[in-house]
Design an enzyme around this catalytic site. Structure first.
Site, PDB file in Angstrom:
ATOM      1  CB  SER A   5       2.782   4.091  16.738  1.00  0.00           C
ATOM      2  OG  SER A   5       3.114   4.455  15.412  1.00  0.00           O
ATOM      3  CB  SER A   6       6.871   7.627  15.396  1.00  0.00           C
ATOM      4  OG  SER A   6       6.724   6.930  14.182  1.00  0.00           O
ATOM      5  CB  CYS A   7       1.785   7.133  13.102  1.00  0.00           C
ATOM      6  SG  CYS A   7       0.723   5.963  13.885  1.00  0.00           S
ATOM      7  CE1 TYR A  38      -1.373   0.463  15.110  1.00  0.00           C
ATOM      8  CE2 TYR A  38      -0.008   2.393  14.695  1.00  0.00           C
ATOM      9  CZ  TYR A  38      -0.136   1.093  15.139  1.00  0.00           C
ATOM     10  OH  TYR A  38       0.967   0.421  15.610  1.00  0.00           O
ATOM     11  CE  LYS A  91      -0.133   0.799  18.676  1.00  0.00           C
ATOM     12  NZ  LYS A  91       0.363  -0.313  19.502  1.00  0.00           N
ATOM     13  CG  HIS A 125       4.797  -0.695   7.809  1.00  0.00           C
ATOM     14  ND1 HIS A 125       4.384  -1.785   8.535  1.00  0.00           N
ATOM     15  CD2 HIS A 125       4.160   0.375   8.325  1.00  0.00           C
ATOM     16  CE1 HIS A 125       3.530  -1.375   9.465  1.00  0.00           C
ATOM     17  NE2 HIS A 125       3.371  -0.073   9.361  1.00  0.00           N
TER      18      HIS A 125
HETATM   19  O1  GFB Z   1       5.607   2.484   5.554  1.00  0.00           O
HETATM   20  P1  GFB Z   1       4.371   3.251   5.266  1.00  0.00           P
HETATM   21  O2  GFB Z   1       3.203   2.490   4.787  1.00  0.00           O
HETATM   22  O3  GFB Z   1       4.064   4.028   6.604  1.00  0.00           O
HETATM   23  O4  GFB Z   1       4.688   4.373   4.136  1.00  0.00           O
HETATM   24  P2  GFB Z   1       3.724   5.482   7.147  1.00  0.00           P
HETATM   25  C1  GFB Z   1       5.776   5.253   4.256  1.00  0.00           C
HETATM   26  C2  GFB Z   1       5.890   6.096   3.010  1.00  0.00           C
HETATM   27  O5  GFB Z   1       6.322   5.277   1.927  1.00  0.00           O
HETATM   28  C3  GFB Z   1       4.598   6.769   2.545  1.00  0.00           C
HETATM   29  C4  GFB Z   1       5.524   5.515   0.782  1.00  0.00           C
HETATM   30  O6  GFB Z   1       4.880   8.074   2.091  1.00  0.00           O
HETATM   31  C5  GFB Z   1       4.152   5.886   1.376  1.00  0.00           C
HETATM   32  O7  GFB Z   1       3.355   6.560   0.420  1.00  0.00           O
HETATM   33  N1  GFB Z   1       5.502   4.334  -0.094  1.00  0.00           N
HETATM   34  C6  GFB Z   1       6.000   4.295  -1.359  1.00  0.00           C
HETATM   35  C7  GFB Z   1       4.982   3.133   0.175  1.00  0.00           C
HETATM   36  N2  GFB Z   1       5.773   3.111  -1.931  1.00  0.00           N
HETATM   37  C8  GFB Z   1       5.143   2.356  -0.994  1.00  0.00           C
HETATM   38  C9  GFB Z   1       4.653   1.018  -1.010  1.00  0.00           C
HETATM   39  O8  GFB Z   1       4.737   0.276  -1.983  1.00  0.00           O
HETATM   40  N3  GFB Z   1       4.060   0.572   0.161  1.00  0.00           N
HETATM   41  C10 GFB Z   1       3.950   1.369   1.271  1.00  0.00           C
HETATM   42  N4  GFB Z   1       3.382   0.869   2.381  1.00  0.00           N
HETATM   43  N5  GFB Z   1       4.387   2.657   1.292  1.00  0.00           N
HETATM   44  C11 GFB Z   1       2.333   4.078   8.774  1.00  0.00           C
HETATM   45  C12 GFB Z   1       1.008   4.210   9.471  1.00  0.00           C
HETATM   46  O9  GFB Z   1       2.489   5.223   8.073  1.00  0.00           O
HETATM   47  O10 GFB Z   1       3.405   3.987   9.691  1.00  0.00           O
HETATM   48  C13 GFB Z   1       0.844   3.215  10.522  1.00  0.00           C
HETATM   49  O11 GFB Z   1      -0.023   4.182   8.517  1.00  0.00           O
HETATM   50  C14 GFB Z   1       2.083   2.957  11.354  1.00  0.00           C
HETATM   51  O12 GFB Z   1      -0.189   3.653  11.328  1.00  0.00           O
HETATM   52  C15 GFB Z   1       3.362   2.949  10.543  1.00  0.00           C
HETATM   53  O13 GFB Z   1       2.197   3.901  12.354  1.00  0.00           O
HETATM   54  C16 GFB Z   1       4.604   2.943  11.401  1.00  0.00           C
HETATM   55  O14 GFB Z   1       4.904   5.939   7.923  1.00  0.00           O
HETATM   56  O15 GFB Z   1       3.245   6.428   6.125  1.00  0.00           O
END
Ligand code: GFB
Length: 310
Positions: A108-110, A137, A141, A180
């Site tokens: 994962s890129s994270c 996580y 990974k 996500h």
């Molecule tokens: O997609 P996301 O949950 O993944 O969030 P990450 C990406 C960005 O979108 C963050 C914003 O800055 C969130 O704060 N965001 C805005 C939201 N509104 C929303 C919403 O309603 N829901 C969600 N989910 N986000 C994950 C990792 O991080 O990326 C995992 O936690 C995994 O481990 C995944 O690697 C690919 O990119 O922040």
């Protein structure tokens, strides 16, 4: 991979695994070994070993994992680290014990550092501290990556590791507790169209993310299984990023929402920017095909048709 090779897709009911199965079938791979989560518990070492002894797969796509968006990662770090380490450890070790010819592990890129130089080259892994919201996580990974590389070094196996950008697409998880950002926003805008309320976006809207359509990722995995033999991890992305605020405007248009957007800055932003350097996979001849606009439209159509929107 020969067209009649026995291929095990671990996690075939999930988001990535189901896309890989669709693509394999479409390319004419007919001999797929599949087990539902209810039939095979990959966190159980004895069950997993027995399955590999009896099933004897030749190739393995390791896509079984516990995934979730920023909220789920931040709330359930114990589940993320435990389940992912157990599943990947059991599958990778059983693959070695039973002579699997090649295995593909999904990283994962994270797993790159929070303040990583951008775009993130493969060699920047482990060059800094991780983003706290997804540290558990990311560590799981990284353990999987190092396990593949260690088995290759000590036992001469051929286990390869992909590092995907943030994936989205059909069959994604739209539950707001786990989702996500793309499925979360498609759902929020869709519901707000019906309720006529504002759409609340988490964080500042400033973070930037690179998104990759899941069918493009599945295609890349099969391409790499056939073309790539190296211990070095390999990034798989679209090569472009976009801010969350820009993404919200795009999804607003896709859904046809005319109301207002507000930002809830009590929610975390996560990593400030996550853009992969994709020059390595491009030099091998693979490039993502689906634009973010096409991909989000297809995902929204699937969401409405699948019944998840009810
Ligand atoms: O997609 P996301 O949950 O993944 O969030 P990450 C990406 C960005 O979108 C963050 C914003 O800055 C969130 O704060 N965001 C805005 C939201 N509104 C929303 C919403 O309603 N829901 C969600 N989910 N986000 C994950 C990792 O991080 O990326 C995992 O936690 C995994 O481990 C995944 O690697 C690919 O990119 O922040």
């Amino acid at each position: 991979m020969e067209k009649d090779a026995l291929i095990y897709v671990a996690g075939h009911e999930g988001f990535v695994g189901s896309a890989i199965v669709r693509k394999l079938r479409c390319l004419g791979y007919r001999n797929l070994l599949l087990r539902k989560e209810a039939e095979l518990n990959l966190t159980d070492q004895a069950e997993t070993r027995l399955f590999f002894q009896r099933g004897a797969p030749e190739y393995v796509f390791l896509c079984a994992e516990k995934v979730g968006g920023i909220l789920a990662n931040n709330t359930y770090p114990a589940d993320f680290i435990y389940q992912n380490i157990m599943i990947q450890t059991n599958v990778i070790d059983s693959a070695y014990r039973n002579g699997v010819k090649k295995l593909l592990f999904t990283g994962s890129s994270c797993s790159y550092p929070k303040m990583c130089l951008q775009p993130m080259k493969e060699e920047y892994l482990l060059s800094g501290y991780l983003e706290p919201t997804n540290e558990a996580y990311a560590i799981a990974k990284i353990a999987g990556i190092k396990m593949c590389q260690s088995y290759n070094r000590q036992y001469g196996t051929n286990y390869i590791v992909t590092m995907p950008a943030n994936l989205y697409g059909v069959n994604d998880d739209f539950d707001p507790r786990d989702s996500h950002v793309i499925p979360a926003l498609l759902r929020k805008f869709h519901k707000a169209n019906l309720s006529k309320e504002d759409v609340v976006i988490w964080g500042t809207g400033q973070p930037k993310r690179e998104f990759l359509y899941v069918d493009d990722f599945a295609e890349a995995c099969i391409f790499l299984m056939n073309e790539y033999n190296s211990c070095e991890i390999i990034n798989v992305g679209s090569g472009e990023d976009i801010s969350i605020a820009e993404l919200a405007n795009l999804i607003k248009q896709v859904v046809g929402f005319e109301g207002s957007i507000v930002y809830d800055q009590t929610k975390p932003d996560g990593m400030p920017k996550k853009l992969l350097d994709v020059s390595k996979i491009r030099s091998l001849g693979w490039k993502a095909k689906t634009s973010l606009e096409e991909g989000t439209k297809a995902t929204y159509d699937w969401y409405k048709e699948s019944g998840s929107a009810q």
